[in-house]
Design a protein around this motif. Structure first.
Motif, PDB file in Angstrom:
ATOM      1  N   ARG A  77       0.846  -1.193   0.000  1.00 47.58           N
ATOM      2  CA  ARG A  77       0.000   0.000   0.000  1.00 47.58           C
ATOM      3  C   ARG A  77       0.885   1.249   0.000  1.00 47.58           C
ATOM      4  O   ARG A  77       1.894   1.295   0.708  1.00 47.58           O
ATOM      5  CB  ARG A  77      -0.875   0.053   1.260  1.00 47.58           C
ATOM      6  CG  ARG A  77      -1.868  -1.068   1.380  1.00 47.58           C
ATOM      7  CD  ARG A  77      -3.194  -0.688   0.740  1.00 47.58           C
ATOM      8  NE  ARG A  77      -4.246  -1.648   0.999  1.00 47.58           N
ATOM      9  CZ  ARG A  77      -4.464  -2.718   0.273  1.00 47.58           C
ATOM     10  NH1 ARG A  77      -3.703  -3.017  -0.732  1.00 47.58           N
ATOM     11  NH2 ARG A  77      -5.479  -3.530   0.564  1.00 47.58           N
ATOM     12  N   PRO A  78       0.481   2.277  -0.724  1.00 51.91           N
ATOM     13  CA  PRO A  78       1.240   3.533  -0.691  1.00 51.91           C
ATOM     14  C   PRO A  78       1.131   4.197   0.676  1.00 51.91           C
ATOM     15  O   PRO A  78       0.120   4.050   1.379  1.00 51.91           O
ATOM     16  CB  PRO A  78       0.545   4.407  -1.746  1.00 51.91           C
ATOM     17  CG  PRO A  78      -0.295   3.479  -2.562  1.00 51.91           C
ATOM     18  CD  PRO A  78      -0.642   2.333  -1.662  1.00 51.91           C
ATOM     19  N   ASP A  79       2.174   4.923   1.038  1.00 55.88           N
ATOM     20  CA  ASP A  79       2.130   5.726   2.257  1.00 55.88           C
ATOM     21  C   ASP A  79       1.330   7.002   2.006  1.00 55.88           C
ATOM     22  O   ASP A  79       0.646   7.499   2.894  1.00 55.88           O
ATOM     23  CB  ASP A  79       3.555   6.071   2.714  1.00 55.88           C
ATOM     24  CG  ASP A  79       4.305   4.814   3.086  1.00 55.88           C
ATOM     25  OD1 ASP A  79       3.957   4.208   4.115  1.00 55.88           O
ATOM     26  OD2 ASP A  79       5.216   4.413   2.338  1.00 55.88           O
ATOM     27  N   ARG A  80       1.433   7.537   0.791  1.00 54.38           N
ATOM     28  CA  ARG A  80       0.710   8.747   0.418  1.00 54.38           C
ATOM     29  C   ARG A  80       0.387   8.663  -1.071  1.00 54.38           C
ATOM     30  O   ARG A  80       1.210   8.222  -1.858  1.00 54.38           O
ATOM     31  CB  ARG A  80       1.560   9.986   0.698  1.00 54.38           C
ATOM     32  CG  ARG A  80       0.950  11.292   0.299  1.00 54.38           C
ATOM     33  CD  ARG A  80      -0.144  11.761   1.225  1.00 54.38           C
ATOM     34  NE  ARG A  80       0.399  12.138   2.516  1.00 54.38           N
ATOM     35  CZ  ARG A  80      -0.309  12.079   3.642  1.00 54.38           C
ATOM     36  NH1 ARG A  80      -1.546  11.667   3.627  1.00 54.38           N
ATOM     37  NH2 ARG A  80       0.224  12.429   4.777  1.00 54.38           N
ATOM     38  N   THR A  81      -0.825   9.083  -1.416  1.00 55.33           N
ATOM     39  CA  THR A  81      -1.245   9.124  -2.823  1.00 55.33           C
ATOM     40  C   THR A  81      -1.665  10.545  -3.150  1.00 55.33           C
ATOM     41  O   THR A  81      -2.521  11.124  -2.472  1.00 55.33           O
ATOM     42  CB  THR A  81      -2.410   8.145  -3.080  1.00 55.33           C
ATOM     43  OG1 THR A  81      -1.951   6.816  -2.829  1.00 55.33           O
ATOM     44  CG2 THR A  81      -2.903   8.248  -4.521  1.00 55.33           C
ATOM     45  N   LEU A  82      -1.040  11.099  -4.171  1.00 54.64           N
ATOM     46  CA  LEU A  82      -1.383  12.429  -4.666  1.00 54.64           C
ATOM     47  C   LEU A  82      -2.352  12.243  -5.827  1.00 54.64           C
ATOM     48  O   LEU A  82      -1.982  11.678  -6.861  1.00 54.64           O
ATOM     49  CB  LEU A  82      -0.130  13.173  -5.126  1.00 54.64           C
ATOM     50  CG  LEU A  82       0.983  13.315  -4.082  1.00 54.64           C
ATOM     51  CD1 LEU A  82       2.205  13.972  -4.702  1.00 54.64           C
ATOM     52  CD2 LEU A  82       0.506  14.093  -2.866  1.00 54.64           C
ATOM     53  N   LEU A  83      -3.586  12.673  -5.649  1.00 52.73           N
ATOM     54  CA  LEU A  83      -4.593  12.569  -6.698  1.00 52.73           C
ATOM     55  C   LEU A  83      -4.703  13.912  -7.401  1.00 52.73           C
ATOM     56  O   LEU A  83      -5.055  14.920  -6.780  1.00 52.73           O
ATOM     57  CB  LEU A  83      -5.954  12.174  -6.111  1.00 52.73           C
ATOM     58  CG  LEU A  83      -7.139  12.192  -7.083  1.00 52.73           C
ATOM     59  CD1 LEU A  83      -6.908  11.272  -8.278  1.00 52.73           C
ATOM     60  CD2 LEU A  83      -8.427  11.823  -6.353  1.00 52.73           C
ATOM     61  N   LEU A  84      -4.375  13.922  -8.680  1.00 49.91           N
ATOM     62  CA  LEU A  84      -4.460  15.147  -9.477  1.00 49.91           C
ATOM     63  C   LEU A  84      -5.865  15.243 -10.048  1.00 49.91           C
ATOM     64  O   LEU A  84      -6.234  14.473 -10.939  1.00 49.91           O
ATOM     65  CB  LEU A  84      -3.414  15.139 -10.594  1.00 49.91           C
ATOM     66  CG  LEU A  84      -1.963  14.924 -10.151  1.00 49.91           C
ATOM     67  CD1 LEU A  84      -1.016  15.184 -11.303  1.00 49.91           C
ATOM     68  CD2 LEU A  84      -1.613  15.769  -8.950  1.00 49.91           C
ATOM     69  N   ARG A  85      -6.630  16.168  -9.520  1.00 52.78           N
ATOM     70  CA  ARG A  85      -8.019  16.319  -9.960  1.00 52.78           C
ATOM     71  C   ARG A  85      -8.075  17.381 -11.059  1.00 52.78           C
ATOM     72  O   ARG A  85      -7.569  18.485 -10.895  1.00 52.78           O
ATOM     73  CB  ARG A  85      -8.913  16.730  -8.793  1.00 52.78           C
ATOM     74  CG  ARG A  85     -10.381  16.840  -9.222  1.00 52.78           C
ATOM     75  CD  ARG A  85     -11.272  17.283  -8.096  1.00 52.78           C
ATOM     76  NE  ARG A  85     -11.512  16.188  -7.164  1.00 52.78           N
ATOM     77  CZ  ARG A  85     -11.697  16.351  -5.864  1.00 52.78           C
ATOM     78  NH1 ARG A  85     -11.619  17.546  -5.339  1.00 52.78           N
ATOM     79  NH2 ARG A  85     -11.952  15.320  -5.088  1.00 52.78           N
ATOM     80  N   LEU A  86      -8.697  16.992 -12.179  1.00 57.82           N
ATOM     81  CA  LEU A  86      -8.832  17.897 -13.319  1.00 57.82           C
ATOM     82  C   LEU A  86     -10.106  17.541 -14.062  1.00 57.82           C
ATOM     83  O   LEU A  86     -10.433  16.351 -14.194  1.00 57.82           O
ATOM     84  CB  LEU A  86      -7.612  17.754 -14.246  1.00 57.82           C
ATOM     85  CG  LEU A  86      -7.506  18.738 -15.408  1.00 57.82           C
ATOM     86  CD1 LEU A  86      -7.322  20.169 -14.899  1.00 57.82           C
ATOM     87  CD2 LEU A  86      -6.328  18.364 -16.312  1.00 57.82           C
ATOM     88  N   ASP A  87     -10.796  18.550 -14.545  1.00 59.00           N
ATOM     89  CA  ASP A  87     -12.002  18.313 -15.334  1.00 59.00           C
ATOM     90  C   ASP A  87     -11.641  17.399 -16.508  1.00 59.00           C
ATOM     91  O   ASP A  87     -10.662  17.651 -17.221  1.00 59.00           O
ATOM     92  CB  ASP A  87     -12.532  19.655 -15.858  1.00 59.00           C
ATOM     93  CG  ASP A  87     -13.753  19.475 -16.719  1.00 59.00           C
ATOM     94  OD1 ASP A  87     -13.593  19.292 -17.939  1.00 59.00           O
ATOM     95  OD2 ASP A  87     -14.876  19.506 -16.172  1.00 59.00           O
ATOM     96  N   PRO A  88     -12.409  16.321 -16.721  1.00 55.16           N
ATOM     97  CA  PRO A  88     -12.075  15.373 -17.788  1.00 55.16           C
ATOM     98  C   PRO A  88     -11.939  16.013 -19.169  1.00 55.16           C
ATOM     99  O   PRO A  88     -11.074  15.609 -19.947  1.00 55.16           O
ATOM    100  CB  PRO A  88     -13.224  14.363 -17.745  1.00 55.16           C
ATOM    101  CG  PRO A  88     -13.679  14.383 -16.324  1.00 55.16           C
ATOM    102  CD  PRO A  88     -13.531  15.827 -15.893  1.00 55.16           C
ATOM    103  N   ALA A  89     -12.743  17.020 -19.487  1.00 54.16           N
ATOM    104  CA  ALA A  89     -12.647  17.661 -20.802  1.00 54.16           C
ATOM    105  C   ALA A  89     -11.306  18.379 -20.966  1.00 54.16           C
ATOM    106  O   ALA A  89     -10.680  18.316 -22.038  1.00 54.16           O
ATOM    107  CB  ALA A  89     -13.804  18.637 -20.997  1.00 54.16           C
ATOM    108  N   ILE A  90     -10.843  19.037 -19.893  1.00 51.71           N
ATOM    109  CA  ILE A  90      -9.549  19.724 -19.943  1.00 51.71           C
ATOM    110  C   ILE A  90      -8.426  18.698 -20.048  1.00 51.71           C
ATOM    111  O   ILE A  90      -7.475  18.867 -20.826  1.00 51.71           O
ATOM    112  CB  ILE A  90      -9.360  20.618 -18.699  1.00 51.71           C
ATOM    113  CG1 ILE A  90     -10.401  21.742 -18.703  1.00 51.71           C
ATOM    114  CG2 ILE A  90      -7.951  21.195 -18.638  1.00 51.71           C
ATOM    115  CD1 ILE A  90     -10.456  22.537 -17.415  1.00 51.71           C
ATOM    116  N   ALA A  91      -8.535  17.620 -19.292  1.00 45.96           N
ATOM    117  CA  ALA A  91      -7.521  16.570 -19.339  1.00 45.96           C
ATOM    118  C   ALA A  91      -7.425  15.962 -20.730  1.00 45.96           C
ATOM    119  O   ALA A  91      -6.333  15.719 -21.251  1.00 45.96           O
ATOM    120  CB  ALA A  91      -7.835  15.489 -18.305  1.00 45.96           C
TER     121      ALA A  91
END
Length: 196
Positions: A121-135
């Motif tokens: 398991r990861p110690d920390r997970t960075l979730l990059l949130r971005l509008d799907p259309a922009i992504a």
């Protein structure tokens, strides 16, 4: 030792952030998924090939197999040496893409990945949130050939974005959600603060 993972939909800026973190954190080991070791890189070529028909279950198993080899050959040894490991994607990608996006079920996909990764398991997970259309616009602007997953429709990526939000809400002690619409240097600064 610590395992840091970076997650988010295609085009959110994961690879750029991962490279920035590796440069800012001396001695960090940077790996990508699928890939990072020879066998996993070969699996990467298969799962990304737009000319191959790969069923949803086979896709999930291929990602889990690539991950198993990466953990055994690179991640676990680096952690055992006390190194910081930064992974551009990990199990949460499969939970979101194959579990939710492909409709296989998050828990079913979690089970095969727990087996493959030995429960790492990861110690920390960075979730990059971005509008799907922009992504999607960002991903299209890279000038690379579209792979099998990137060729999916808007509904697929909206489902994945929701799945990531649900995963983050279920484990707030592990996930840090970052605004991926920010400039790369600002996003890197945000990530470094989150890891401090």
């Amino acid at each position: 030792m610590a395992l840091i993972t970076i997650e988010g939909i295609d085009g959110a800026g994961k690879s750029t952030l991962a490279a920035g973190l590796a440069g800012a954190l001396p001695g960090a080991v940077l790996l990508r998924e699928p890939g990072g070791v020879a066998l996993a890189e070969r699996v990467r070529a298969v799962v990304k090939d737009p000319d191959l028909r790969v069923g949803a279950r086979a896709e999930a198993l291929l990602y889990a197999a690539a991950r198993a080899q990466l953990v055994e050959e690179a991640v676990a040894p680096a952690l055992a040496r006390g190194q910081l490991v930064i992974l551009d994607r990990f199990v949460d990608s499969s939970l979101a893409y194959q579990g939710a996006g492909r409709g296989l079920g998050v828990e079913a996909v979690r089970a095969i990945n727990d087996f493959g990764s030995g429960g790492l398991r990861p110690d920390r997970t960075l979730l990059l949130r971005l509008d799907p259309a922009i992504a999607r616009a960002r991903a299209a602007g890279r000038g690379e050939a579209v792979d099998r997953l990137e060729a999916e429709g808007d509904g697929f990526f909206a489902t994945i974005a929701r799945a990531y939000d649900e995963l983050a809400a279920a484990e707030p002690e592990r996930f840090v959600v970052l605004d991926a619409a920010r400039a790369p240097d600002e996003l890197l600064a945000d990530a470094l603060r989150a890891l401090a």
